[in-house]
Design an enzyme around this catalytic site. Structure first.
Site, PDB file in Angstrom:
ATOM      1  N   TRP A 239       7.586   1.117  -6.504  1.00 13.26           N
ATOM      2  CA  TRP A 239       7.309   2.031  -5.393  1.00 13.26           C
ATOM      3  C   TRP A 239       8.490   2.184  -4.461  1.00 13.26           C
ATOM      4  O   TRP A 239       8.771   3.279  -3.965  1.00 13.26           O
ATOM      5  CB  TRP A 239       6.017   1.623  -4.666  1.00 13.26           C
ATOM      6  CG  TRP A 239       4.849   1.890  -5.570  1.00 13.26           C
ATOM      7  CD1 TRP A 239       4.131   0.972  -6.280  1.00 13.26           C
ATOM      8  CD2 TRP A 239       4.316   3.177  -5.920  1.00 13.26           C
ATOM      9  NE1 TRP A 239       3.181   1.608  -7.048  1.00 13.26           N
ATOM     10  CE2 TRP A 239       3.273   2.957  -6.844  1.00 13.26           C
ATOM     11  CE3 TRP A 239       4.621   4.486  -5.553  1.00 13.26           C
ATOM     12  CZ2 TRP A 239       2.529   4.002  -7.407  1.00 13.26           C
ATOM     13  CZ3 TRP A 239       3.888   5.533  -6.100  1.00 13.26           C
ATOM     14  CH2 TRP A 239       2.860   5.277  -7.020  1.00 13.26           C
TER      15      TRP A 239
ATOM     16  N   ASP B  32       6.080   1.404   3.874  1.00 14.26           N
ATOM     17  CA  ASP B  32       4.998   1.871   3.009  1.00 14.26           C
ATOM     18  C   ASP B  32       4.019   0.710   2.883  1.00 14.26           C
ATOM     19  O   ASP B  32       4.312  -0.285   2.221  1.00 14.26           O
ATOM     20  CB  ASP B  32       5.571   2.262   1.643  1.00 14.26           C
ATOM     21  CG  ASP B  32       4.482   2.690   0.658  1.00 14.26           C
ATOM     22  OD1 ASP B  32       3.275   2.610   1.000  1.00 14.26           O
ATOM     23  OD2 ASP B  32       4.840   3.092  -0.466  1.00 14.26           O
TER      24      ASP B  32
ATOM     25  N   LYS C 294      -6.469   2.575  -1.525  1.00  9.34           N
ATOM     26  CA  LYS C 294      -6.477   1.170  -1.904  1.00  9.34           C
ATOM     27  C   LYS C 294      -7.287   0.348  -0.899  1.00  9.34           C
ATOM     28  O   LYS C 294      -8.280  -0.265  -1.250  1.00  9.34           O
ATOM     29  CB  LYS C 294      -5.041   0.665  -2.029  1.00  9.34           C
ATOM     30  CG  LYS C 294      -4.296   1.418  -3.148  1.00  9.34           C
ATOM     31  CD  LYS C 294      -2.805   1.239  -3.116  1.00  9.34           C
ATOM     32  CE  LYS C 294      -2.097   2.207  -4.051  1.00  9.34           C
ATOM     33  NZ  LYS C 294      -2.468   2.094  -5.464  1.00  9.34           N
TER      34      LYS C 294
END
Lengths: 360, 360
Positions: free
Chosen positions: B102, B172, B196
C-alpha cells in the site's frame, strides 16, 4: 410499519421488493453466514453479483458490445471533471448545451480543462424548454457534445437525441436513465449517479464506447481514468459493494416489471395524469413547454405562494413526503421515478384536488 | 440463520448489532415511512445523522477543533492522488516511507505530481518490519511525510508515530484506524477507507488540519479539493448516505463498547493469543518482527504449503471464512478488526490446533 409516498428528488424511493430482499438477507446472504457487505469484492460470489448486475443493465438498455459499463464512485459531479479529462483526446474545445442548473455545473467544471462553447441555451427562456436541433450551433472540431437529458431541478427534458454527426455525444442521464428505452449507439458516453433511478447514493454508472478510452489529459488522477476502471472491471480498488448489489436487485426488479419498455408506459401514464391535474386547475401551474416536460421530475407552483408551507405540512400529514421544490426555484416538485408507484401519483393528485377545494 | 466467523481483509465483518439495527429499520427509518437510503441528504433528519456521525468520531479519537472531518468517496486510492494535489502547496517534493504494497501504491500515484523521496524503506528486509525513527532520512523542505500505519497485506504495523518536526505527517490508516487511541494532533492529515474498521465500502474518512487546505495543484478536479468538501460539510454533491449512516451506527457501537481505549485492550488480547498460537507451533509461522506485528491483519503460513487448500477448505467447513492470504503473498491471513469478536479468534485458534494435530 406504514410506508409513505416518497417524492424525493434523490436519494429517492427504491422499489419496496428490493428493500425487502435486502432486509431479509442483511445478516446472512445466500446462507453464507455473513452480509453481502461483509464480503471481499474479490470473492467469487461477489464478482458474480457484480457481473450479473452489469449483464442485466446491458440487457435492459440493449448496450452494444463495443461499450464498456463501469460502476464508479463520486456521482455526476466527478463525471463533470472526468468527461473532459478523458474525452478531449488532444482537442482543445467541447460543445455543451445549457438547459439548467446541472448543465451549468457540467460547463463550469469542463471550462477548467478546455474551451467550452455553448452549442445551445435556453437560459433566455428561463429554461422552460430545450433548444431544438435547428437551434444548435455545433462545432465539427469539438472533442464532444455534452447535454443533460433531464434537468432534475427545472423539470425540463429533451424530447429528441441531438444529432452531432461524427462528434461523440455525451449525456448526463442521472435523473432519467432507465425511464424508457434509449439508443445507446447514438452516444459516445452516458453517465448517471445511481441515487435517482438506479439504486442507493454512492454509485455512478458510466457507459462508454471503447474507442474513446485511453487518452487522458496530463495530470489526470488514476481514479479519474476510465480506462483504468474498464481494464479492471471497475475493481481497480474496492468498489461500493453494497450499492452495487442493491443496484443489481433494482435491475432484476426492472426486468420483472417488463423492462424499460414497460416502465416507459407506466412512467408516461404517471406523468400525464399529474400534468393533466396541474393543467386542469388555475390553482396549480407548471411553466415547462409541454414537449419538454420531464417524465421524472414535475415542478409545480401554487397560485398563492403564501400557501406553500400549509401545502407541504398537510401533504406530509397525508403521507406525501418530500414535495418541496428545490431551494433555487421554490414551489413544489414531485419526483416520480421508476420506483414511485402509480398509487403514489394517484394519492398526490387526490390530495392536490382536496387542498385546492379547501384552501384555494 | 447462522452467522459465521469472518476474517475478511475488507470489505470486512461489521458488528452484528449494527447489521441488526440497519435490518430492523431498513423499510421504515425512525417511523418516517421510508428507508434512510431513500431520503435526501439535505433532509434535516439526514443532516442530523451525518453530523452525529462526525461528532461521535470526534469524540472517539479526541479530534482537535482545528481539524476538519470529511466523509468522501473513492477509497484510499483516490487519496493517493488527493494528498499530493492538495498538500504540495507550491513545494516540489514529498517524503514517503515504504513498508509494503500500500505504501508503494501511494508512492506510485504521488510520483505523478511531485518528486518523491523514500524517507525510509524496509523493502530489503522483505517488509518484515518498519524503519525505526533513526533510520528515516527526512527532508525539512518536503511538503509532507506520508506513511502507512498498517500494511493490510504484509501485516506489518508501525509501533511509533514518526517525528517529522514541522513537516506535516500524513497517514493512510485504512486498516487500523479506531483500533486504539491515536494522537491526532501529531498529524497533518489522516485518511482511511471505511471498509475495514469503519463501515461498508464506498466511504472514505479524512481528518485534516485546516491550515493545510485551499492550495491545490492547477488542474485538480473540484471533487479532489479537500477545501470544497470541508466548506460544504462533505455535501458538495450527494454523499453515499447509507454508508455514512452505517458508519454512524458503528461509531455508536464503538462508544457503547467503551470507545477505542476498550477496543485497544480487546484487540491486544485477540492479537496476542493468535500470535502466541502461531509461535507455539512449528507448523505455523509469521515472519514479522514482533514489535511490528499488526494488531489487525495476521498473516501466517503452514510449514507445508501443499496443505493450504485443505486448511482453507476445512476452515470454511468449520465456519471460519476468508482466511486465504492475499494473492501477492500466499499463505493465510486472519483479519481481526474491531468487529471480529474474540470468540472468532478463539474458534480459529482451536481449529488451527486441531488441524495441526490431524494434518501436521
Amino acid at each position: 410499519m406504514t410506508r409513505k409516498h416518497n417524492f424525493s428528488a434523490g436519494p429517492a424511493a427504491l422499489p419496496l421488493e428490493v428493500l425487502e430482499q435486502a432486509q431479509s438477507e442483511m445478516l446472512d446472504w445466500q446462507g453464507r453466514g455473513l452480509s453481502v457487505m461483509e464480503m471481499s469484492h474479490r470473492d467469487k460470489a461477489f464478482v458474480e453479483v457484480a457481473e450479473t448486475a452489469e449483464q442485466d443493465l446491458r440487457d435492459l438498455l440493449s448496450i452494444p458490445a463495443n461499450y464498456k459499463v463501469l460502476f464508479l464512485q463520486g456521482g455526476a459531479t466527478s463525471q463533470f471533471g472526468m468527461v473532459p479529462m478523458n474525452l478531449l483526446r488532444g482537442r482543445s474545445s467541447a460543445d455543451y448545451i445549457n438547459t439548467g442548473v446541472w448543465s451549468r455545473k457540467a460547463i463550469q467544471e469542463a471550462a477548467r480543462y478546455a474551451s467550452i462553447a455553448q452549442a445551445g441555451s435556453t437560459e433566455a427562456q428561463g429554461y422552460t424548454r430545450v433548444p431544438t436541433q435547428a437551434e444548435l450551433t455545433l462545432n465539427p472540431e469539438a472533442a464532444y457534445v455534452h447535454y443533460t437529458t433531464n434537468e432534475t431541478i427545472g423539470g425540463v427534458e429533451f424530447d429528441y437525441i441531438p444529432d452531432t454527426g461524427s462528434v461523440p455525444l455525451v449525456a448526463d442521464m442521472s435523473s432519467d436513465i432507465l425511464a424508457r428505452p434509449i439508443d445507446v449507439s447514438r452516444y459516445g458516453l452516458i453517465y448517471a449517479g445511481a441515487q435517482k433511478n438506479i439504486g442507493p447514493a454512492g454509485l455512478t454508472v458510466v457507459i462508454v464506447r471503447d474507442d474513446l478510452l485511453g487518452n487522458t489529459l496530463a495530470g489526470t488522477p488514476t481514479m479519474f481514468d476510465y480506462k483504468v476502471h474498464a481494464d479492471a472491471d471497475s475493481m481497480n480498488n474496492t468498489p461500493p459493494t453494497f450499492a452495487w448489489y442493491m443496484t443489481g436487485l433494482v435491475f432484476k426488479w426492472l426486468k420483472a416489471q417488463g423492462g424499460v419498455e414497460a416502465m416507459a408506459v407506466r412512467n408516461q401514464r404517471k406523468a400525464e395524469k399529474l400534468y393533466a391535474a396541474i393543467d386542469a386547475s388555475d390553482f396549480f401551474a407548471n411553466p415547462i413547454d409541454p414537449v419538454n416536460r420531464s417524465l421524472m421530475n414535475v415542478p409545480f407552483t401554487l397560485a398563492d405562494s403564501a400557501l406553500d408551507g400549509r401545502f407541504l405540512q398537510e401533504a406530509q400529514a397525508s403521507g406525501l413526503l418530500n414535495l418541496k421544490g428545490h431551494r433555487s426555484v421554490g414551489g413544489m416538485r414531485a419526483s416520480i421515478y421508476n420506483a414511485v408507484p402509480e398509487e403514489s401519483v394517484d394519492a398526490l393528485i387526490a390530495f392536490m384536488r382536496e387542498f385546492e377545494r379547501t384552501a384555494g
